[in-house]
Design a protein around this motif. Sequence first.
Motif, PDB file in Angstrom:
ATOM      1  N   ASP A 186       0.287   4.329   7.788  1.00 27.26           N
ATOM      2  CA  ASP A 186      -1.061   4.701   8.427  1.00 27.26           C
ATOM      3  C   ASP A 186      -2.073   3.456   8.351  1.00 27.26           C
ATOM      4  O   ASP A 186      -2.602   3.567   9.335  1.00 27.26           O
ATOM      5  N   GLN A 187      -1.812   2.805   7.249  1.00 28.63           N
ATOM      6  CA  GLN A 187      -2.452   1.459   7.431  1.00 28.63           C
ATOM      7  C   GLN A 187      -2.132   0.502   8.358  1.00 28.63           C
ATOM      8  O   GLN A 187      -3.263   0.024   8.963  1.00 28.63           O
ATOM      9  N   TYR A 199       0.001   3.727  -2.899  1.00 22.76           N
ATOM     10  CA  TYR A 199      -0.704   4.615  -2.434  1.00 22.76           C
ATOM     11  C   TYR A 199      -0.276   5.635  -1.538  1.00 22.76           C
ATOM     12  O   TYR A 199      -0.611   6.812  -1.286  1.00 22.76           O
ATOM     13  N   ASP A 209       0.838  -1.168  -0.062  1.00 19.99           N
ATOM     14  CA  ASP A 209      -0.103   0.041  -0.013  1.00 19.99           C
ATOM     15  C   ASP A 209       0.969   1.434  -0.096  1.00 19.99           C
ATOM     16  O   ASP A 209       0.480   2.146  -0.551  1.00 19.99           O
ATOM     17  N   ASP A 210       1.955   1.341   0.897  1.00 23.92           N
ATOM     18  CA  ASP A 210       2.797   2.591   0.744  1.00 23.92           C
ATOM     19  C   ASP A 210       3.500   2.617  -0.493  1.00 23.92           C
ATOM     20  O   ASP A 210       3.527   3.790  -0.964  1.00 23.92           O
ATOM     21  N   ASN A 248       0.320   5.284   1.946  1.00 20.91           N
ATOM     22  CA  ASN A 248      -0.224   5.532   3.028  1.00 20.91           C
ATOM     23  C   ASN A 248      -0.117   4.210   3.927  1.00 20.91           C
ATOM     24  O   ASN A 248      -0.831   3.817   4.805  1.00 20.91           O
TER      25      ASN A 248
END
Length: 108
Positions: free
Chosen positions: A45-46, A40, A36-37, A42
């Motif tokens: 945070d995820q 996107y 995800d990093d 993030n």
Amino acid sequence: MADFVDSTAFNFEQGQRSRKLFAAVVLAALDDAIADDKKYGNGPDQIARWARSRDGREVLSCAGIDPNERVVKGLMEFVGKGIRTSVALSREESERRHALELDQAQAA
């Protein structure tokens, strides 16, 4: 008495196997957050959101990890580095990091 010892040893082995299973779930969550990093931006945070959730705390506890804020920050830092868990846990990566630390210590 021997039956008690056998059942205790069996239960301990079962507990160790389940702990390893939950540890694998934590590693998979880290890999997902790293993906995800990269996609996107993030990931930290995820993983923080997951680790602070009820399910995340339960999985961390079952893996033998105390789900406190220090652990959440460590997970976020790990995801921020962007190194997949399979690579980070490999011997080659460990040797590479150790050689890099030695080079930095000699340069200082």
